[in-house]
Design a protein around this motif. Sequence first.
Motif, short mmCIF file in Angstrom:
data_model
loop_
_atom_site.label_atom_id
_atom_site.label_comp_id
_atom_site.label_asym_id
_atom_site.label_seq_id
_atom_site.Cartn_x
_atom_site.Cartn_y
_atom_site.Cartn_z
N GLN A 1 0.83 -1.19 0.00
CA GLN A 1 0.00 0.00 0.00
C GLN A 1 0.88 1.25 0.00
O GLN A 1 1.87 1.33 0.73
N THR A 2 0.51 2.21 -0.84
CA THR A 2 1.15 3.52 -0.81
C THR A 2 0.05 4.57 -0.67
O THR A 2 -1.05 4.41 -1.21
N GLY B 1 13.23 0.04 0.17
CA GLY B 1 14.06 0.72 1.14
C GLY B 1 15.35 1.29 0.59
O GLY B 1 16.22 1.72 1.36
N PHE B 2 15.50 1.33 -0.72
CA PHE B 2 16.71 1.90 -1.33
C PHE B 2 16.64 3.42 -1.41
O PHE B 2 17.67 4.08 -1.47
N ASP C 1 5.62 -0.30 7.80
CA ASP C 1 6.18 0.82 7.06
C ASP C 1 7.52 0.43 6.44
O ASP C 1 8.39 -0.12 7.12
N VAL C 2 7.69 0.72 5.15
CA VAL C 2 8.88 0.22 4.45
C VAL C 2 10.15 0.92 4.88
O VAL C 2 11.25 0.39 4.66
N TRP C 3 10.04 2.08 5.50
CA TRP C 3 11.25 2.79 5.94
C TRP C 3 11.50 2.57 7.44
O TRP C 3 12.59 2.18 7.84
N ARG D 1 9.89 -6.47 4.49
CA ARG D 1 10.43 -7.23 3.37
C ARG D 1 10.84 -8.65 3.74
O ARG D 1 11.49 -9.33 2.95
N ARG D 2 10.43 -9.11 4.93
CA ARG D 2 10.86 -10.43 5.40
C ARG D 2 10.38 -11.55 4.47
O ARG D 2 11.06 -12.55 4.30
#
Length: 238
Positions: free
Chosen positions: A15-16, A61-62, A76-78, A85-86
């Motif tokens: 989701q974004t 996360g890049f 949250d991706v950050w 991302r597991r």
Amino acid sequence: MVDMNAQHASDPVIQTTMLTKRYGSVLALTDVTLAIPHGTIFGFLGPNGAGKTTAIRILMGFLRANGGSASIFGHDVWRDGVAARRDVGYLVTADALYPDMSGDDQLDYAAKLSGRPPAIRERVRDALELDQVSLKRRLGTYSKGMRQKLAIIAALQHDPAALILDEPTDGLDPLIQRNFEALLGELRDRGTTIFMSSHDLAEVERTCERVAVVRQGRLVANETVADLKRRYHQVATI
């Protein structure tokens, strides 16, 4: 696998919300809001430079977004990137593979990083027709198509619950593309959620149930493939 006490099947896997990224004065993404449901192949369509890879790099996360938020499996991706991302398989660019490694060594290394056994490696390898002899060779001797095949196997081999694939068929010949698309269908039927970018409308039509279209960093459509075809059909008079 994902803790379903924290993540329900009815919740979006990816989701974004109002996701925005700028590079100086250049806006790469502007207020992009998406929700990718469980067990769906979701296409992210747009021309080169539209912002597709930027969005994916934020999910992985890049890159850090300048505004909005993004989550995977409710994390949250950050702020909580490891948990997010597991159970994600990510297709690295073929150029990111190690040229001095053999194919087998690269796959074993990727499996070790994932922390899970390569349960479907052979199934993916068979679909992509990458033979065992080639896997003994150094990646530096591979063609572009062979490197792409190996990168796909590395992303899928541990059977993750979600896949994030940036232009996955780049460099694959048409027959292997169809084999790969059939494999994605198998994974979807087993409940895997697949988010894939492409600039090829025909590929998205064959593969995806829903598609978001991005142009110059802005979302211009988000609907089923069937609805998109009805809205944007073209008639040629010869």
